[in-house]
Design an enzyme around this catalytic site. Structure first.
Site, mmCIF file in Angstrom:
data_model
loop_
_atom_site.group_PDB
_atom_site.id
_atom_site.type_symbol
_atom_site.label_atom_id
_atom_site.label_comp_id
_atom_site.label_asym_id
_atom_site.label_seq_id
_atom_site.Cartn_x
_atom_site.Cartn_y
_atom_site.Cartn_z
ATOM 1 N N GLU A 25 67.253 44.555 55.087
ATOM 2 C CA GLU A 25 68.139 43.874 54.185
ATOM 3 C C GLU A 25 69.295 43.751 54.154
ATOM 4 O O GLU A 25 70.118 44.733 55.466
ATOM 5 C CB GLU A 25 67.728 44.542 52.527
ATOM 6 C CG GLU A 25 68.267 45.053 51.803
ATOM 7 C CD GLU A 25 69.280 45.528 51.243
ATOM 8 O OE1 GLU A 25 69.793 44.358 50.244
ATOM 9 O OE2 GLU A 25 68.563 46.843 50.400
ATOM 10 N N LYS A 159 67.935 52.175 41.346
ATOM 11 C CA LYS A 159 69.269 52.612 41.376
ATOM 12 C C LYS A 159 69.536 53.688 40.278
ATOM 13 O O LYS A 159 69.284 52.924 39.053
ATOM 14 C CB LYS A 159 70.333 51.362 41.536
ATOM 15 C CG LYS A 159 70.501 50.488 43.359
ATOM 16 C CD LYS A 159 70.890 49.318 43.601
ATOM 17 C CE LYS A 159 71.299 49.340 44.624
ATOM 18 N NZ LYS A 159 69.863 47.842 45.284
#
EC number: 4.2.1.70
Length: 304
Positions: A25, A159
């Site tokens: 990414e 996360k």
């Protein structure tokens, strides 16, 4: 309409030869890390993929073209660029149609990887259900993308700033295989143990590759989430991070930070509160994920 999809020469050659490719990414470059660590890390990740026997394909939109694989000059320009759009499923087409510049999130990178015929994608951590989502409905599009797009995503879990139990519940509801590597516990990005048990465990890249190919053979839509814990030497214990994350979230609320700006703000604030330790851990886990992703991609190419 012709899709403005540009494969870098290295990626195109690998695809033609059936060699393993790992998608990467670009949001981590533009929104996840400060300059110059963002460029240094991006280059280290690409080199780690190459050393592990695969070809890296960093994905971004530059001047309205969807690039799968960036040249060195393009990577440096992206790392220094300002006001780059953070793109997910909802705004990927808009950025392309306007001729804009954009960095791809997990969801957008998965879409681009599928278009380029790439099976495996390495990232740091996925998005998920934000704390307080029962009121805000703030849930990352990454979760729905994992249910829809047939790419195996290697991450250090979701996360740690997120509501991890709710994130796991949504993934289970969507039918996304959540696979832990080397342990039964689900990792939590900077920390190895989230306190949650992973639904599945696979320790062998060859086994993970077989599962990826078996899902395709069954015609099941969507991909796999492979959660790879941060190396022991690099982790920050969950109990150390908990008050730091709480402070960062309090600061975000006080400043009225919302929507796509929440995650970059929290990561930056945690970086400040940990005096840079969170960034060092982030770099270590991304490199660790890149190595595993390359091994899985190699096995998929061999088995196919």
């Amino acid at each position: 309409m012709t899709l403005p999809l540009i494969l870098a020469p290295e990626v195109q050659a690998a695809a033609g030869a059936g060699r393993p490719i790992v998608a990467l990414e670009s949001t981590i470059i533009t929104h996840g890390m400060p300059w110059p660590q963002n460029l240094e890390t991006a280059r280290k990740v690409e080199e780690t993929v190459r050393e592990a026997g695969a070809v890296p394909a960093t994905i971004a939109i530059l001047d309205g073209r969807l690039h799968v694989g960036l040249e060195r000059a393009q990577l440096q320009a992206l790392a220094q660029a300002k006001d780059v759009a953070k793109l997910s499923r909802a705004d990927l087409a808009v950025c392309l149609s306007r001729g804009g510049n954009g960095a791809t999130t997990v969801a957008a990178t998965m879409i681009a990887a599928r278009l380029a015929g790439i099976d495996v994608f390495a990232t740091g951590g996925i998005g998920g259900v934000h704390k307080g989502a029962e009121l805000s409905f703030d849930i990352s599009a990454d979760l729905q993308e994992l249910a829809a797009t047939p790419v195996t995503v290697v991450a250090a879990g979701a996360k740690a700033i997120l509501d991890l139990p709710k994130t796991l519940e949504v993934l289970e509801t969507l039918g996304v295989p959540v696979i832990s590597v080397g342990q039964d516990a689900l990792p939590a990005f900077w920390s190895r143990d989230s306190g949650l048990k992973a639904p599945l465990r696979m320790d062998d890249p060859a086994q993970i590759a077989r599962s990826h190919l078996m899902r395709q053979a069954l015609g099941i839509p969507g991909g796999q989430l492979v959660t790879n814990p941060i190396p022991v030497a690099d982790e920050i214990a969950a109990e150390v991070l908990a008050p730091v994350i709480a402070q960062a979230q309090t600061d975000a609320e006080a400043q009225g930070i919302t929507a796509k700006n929440v995650t970059p703000f929290l990561l930056q604030r945690i970086f400040e509160l940990t005096e840079g330790d969170s960034l060092e851990a982030n770099i270590a886990l991304v490199l660790n994920n890149a190595r595993l992703a390359a091994a899985i991609a190699t096995e998929i190419s061999t088995q196919r």
